[in-house]
Design an enzyme around this catalytic site. Structure first.
Site, PDB file in Angstrom:
ATOM      1  N   LYS A  25      63.193  70.529  31.443  1.00  0.00           N
ATOM      2  CA  LYS A  25      63.947  69.805  32.349  1.00  0.00           C
ATOM      3  C   LYS A  25      62.565  71.956  33.365  1.00  0.00           C
ATOM      4  CE  LYS A  25      68.564  71.312  35.696  1.00  0.00           C
ATOM      5  NZ  LYS A  25      69.325  71.294  35.441  1.00  0.00           N
ATOM      6  N   SER A  84      72.506  69.440  38.355  1.00  0.00           N
ATOM      7  CA  SER A  84      71.038  69.384  39.110  1.00  0.00           C
ATOM      8  C   SER A  84      70.251  69.216  37.478  1.00  0.00           C
ATOM      9  CB  SER A  84      70.517  70.449  39.123  1.00  0.00           C
ATOM     10  OG  SER A  84      70.178  71.229  38.067  1.00  0.00           O
ATOM     11  N   SER A  94      75.372  71.002  35.489  1.00  0.00           N
ATOM     12  CA  SER A  94      74.909  70.153  36.092  1.00  0.00           C
ATOM     13  C   SER A  94      73.948  69.572  34.808  1.00  0.00           C
ATOM     14  CB  SER A  94      73.797  71.074  36.756  1.00  0.00           C
ATOM     15  OG  SER A  94      73.718  71.535  38.120  1.00  0.00           O
TER      16      SER A  94
END
Length: 493
Positions: free
Chosen positions: A78, A159, A183
């Site tokens: 990420k 997210s 998330s």
């Protein structure tokens, strides 16, 4: 043999060790898949050479029998995790072009375990969002499509939307995510994969771009519960560089996996039966209860009375911490710098932040600054902290009656890109089931349980006692075995 990028992380690890294929073949398969799926916008940076270099090292290590736990496994990282010499922008224009000279502890641990990197994964800006639409790189498109024949682009959740889409589409066998208020778990549910948020402090936050420091926690996302257990073992551990890191041994979670829940009690919180939730969500929840009973667990009703205050509490605490953390982005030391002609230092700060931050980040900074301001601190922030303590107490009392808690992961299946962006409150409600566990710092995971009427994935959510990731993983395995979820998105990209 099936294409290598369609195999689970466990299958890849075991097949590589057995000599069924080489690590280079694995890396080449995923590199090709990443390049072919750019329409999904899951990756912000691709690093195929890194994946190949680590694969070659793994092939050499196999010959000398010096394999590491993740040798031969390429991962997606990420964009929130600092990676040496590779863009780390947190999905924001204000960090455009930032290439750290250091590596986050979590990604370093994965490298030390032998993993390579396929690239950096798209995400909501500074992890603020539930649909991956606030990224400066544009939205990630879910690989899933509804079965109604429409071509509407769906969100993969957020997210960690790029992370979820990459696993679901076969662009990585496993990925890192971060979870502040859901998330990891919400995007896992939206895309039919598994994701776990461990106990706060299990994974070091050092080198992860901060959103809300008392809530942020790294965790893995992958196809199966076993895959997540393997990754979580590699990611976890004490880090003296992180003052919130837990000084505790890392259990052998994969070795301890068992779907036998005899003697375990599963709590069903009555407050999670929320008006307006689709019947399909509640039906899956009931099915999950039946699956856990079949695994030998006793089901008990519990109460978490302060649940209704969790979302407003979160949206005071998280923006307050974000407003403090994001004050460091001022155009002075790194990232974007906007200098108005004839302007002073204050004008540079204002111009840089106005140009560099997106609308959702600005909204949360303003909320956070307001609740921390003189005259409002006690009325909002202090009160929210007190309610957070009550929420944590609710869980402590509940775990006197049960060993694990089962709820839905999200109040709906994936929705369309743009469908909720004009209504922030509707967007925030996506995390209504996930936020309480985050406020309490408890381990929680989402496991795919079935499909809705449109053929879109739905997830079941498990919450465990502090430090009891094994209990969460075992209950997740029990659901996984009984759900038999094998649905994958049809390749349209």
């Amino acid at each position: 043999m099936a294409e290598l990028n369609s195999l689970t992380l466990t299958q890849l690890r075991d097949g590589f060790r057995a000599g069924d294929f080489s690590a280079r073949e694995i890396a080449e398969s995923f590199n090709a898949a990443v390049a072919a799926a750019r329409a999904l916008n899951a990756y912000t940076v691709e690093t195929p050479d890194d994946a190949l270099a680590c694969a070659d090292a793994a092939d050499t290590a196999r010959q000398s029998r010096a394999l590491k736990p993740l040798s031969g496994i390429p991962l997606g990282i990420k964009d929130l995790f600092a990676t040496v010499g590779v863009d780390t922008t947190s999905g924001s224009k204000i960090l455009g072009g930032f290439k750290p000279a250091y590596e986050s502890t979590v990604s370093a641990k994965l490298r030390d375990a032998g993993a390579g990197m396929l690239g950096k994964l798209n995400m909501d800006e500074f992890a603020m969002g539930s649909s991956n639409e606030t990224s400066t790189y544009g939205p990630v498109i879910s690989p899933w499509k509804g079965s109604d024949g429409g071509n509407a682009a769906l969100t993969p959740g957020g997210s960690s939307g790029g992370s979820a889409a990459a696993v679901a589409a076969g662009l990585a066998p496993g990925v890192t995510g971060t979870d502040t208020g859901g998330s990891i778990r919400q995007p896992a549910a939206f895309t039919g994969i598994t994701g776990i948020k461990p106990t706060y402090g299990r994974c070091s936050r050092w080198g992860i771009v901060s959103f809300a420091s008392s809530l942020d926690q790294a965790g893995p996302m992958a196809r199966t519960v076993r895959d997540c257990a393997i990754l979580l073992e590699a990611m976890s551990g004490f880090d003296p560089k992180d003052s919130t890191s837990l000084d505790a041994p890392v259990p052998a979670w994969e070795q301890g996996l068992s779907s036998d829940l005899k003697g375990k009690r599963v709590g069903i919180p009555r407050e999670y039966r929320i008006d307006g939730v689709p019947d399909e969500i509640n039906a899956l929840w009931d099915q999950g209860i039946a699956w856990l009973k079949d695994a030998g667990a006793e089901v008990v009703e519990i109460s978490l009375p302060h649940t209704k205050y969790a979302l407003p509490t979160y949206y005071i605490i998280a923006p307050a911490e974000a407003s403090s953390n994001l004050a460091r982005y001022d155009g002075v030391r790194y990232g974007l710098r906007e200098v108005p002609e004839g302007g002073n230092l204050d004008a540079m700060y204002a111009a840089t932040r106005a140009a560099g931050f997106g609308a959702e980040v600005k909204r949360r900074i303003m909320i956070g600054t307001y609740v921390l301001s003189a005259g409002f601190y006690d009325a909002y922030f202090t009160k929210a902290q007190r309610v957070r303590a009550l929420i944590k107490q609710d869980f402590a009392r509940a775990f006197e009656q049960c060993d694990i808690i089962l709820t839905p992961t999200a109040p709906s299946a994936a929705f369309g890109i743009g469908e909720k962006m004009s209504d922030p409150l509707a967007m925030y409600l996506n995390d209504v089931f996930a936020v309480p566990a985050s406020l309490a710092g408890l381990p929680a995971m989402s496991v795919p349980g079935g499909l809705d009427a449109q053929g879109l994935p739905l997830g079941l959510h498990l919450i465990g006692r502090e430090m009891d990731e094994q209990g969460v993983l075992n209950a997740g395995l029990a659901i996984e075995e009984r759900a038999g979820f094998t649905a994958r998105p049809g390749k349209w990209w």
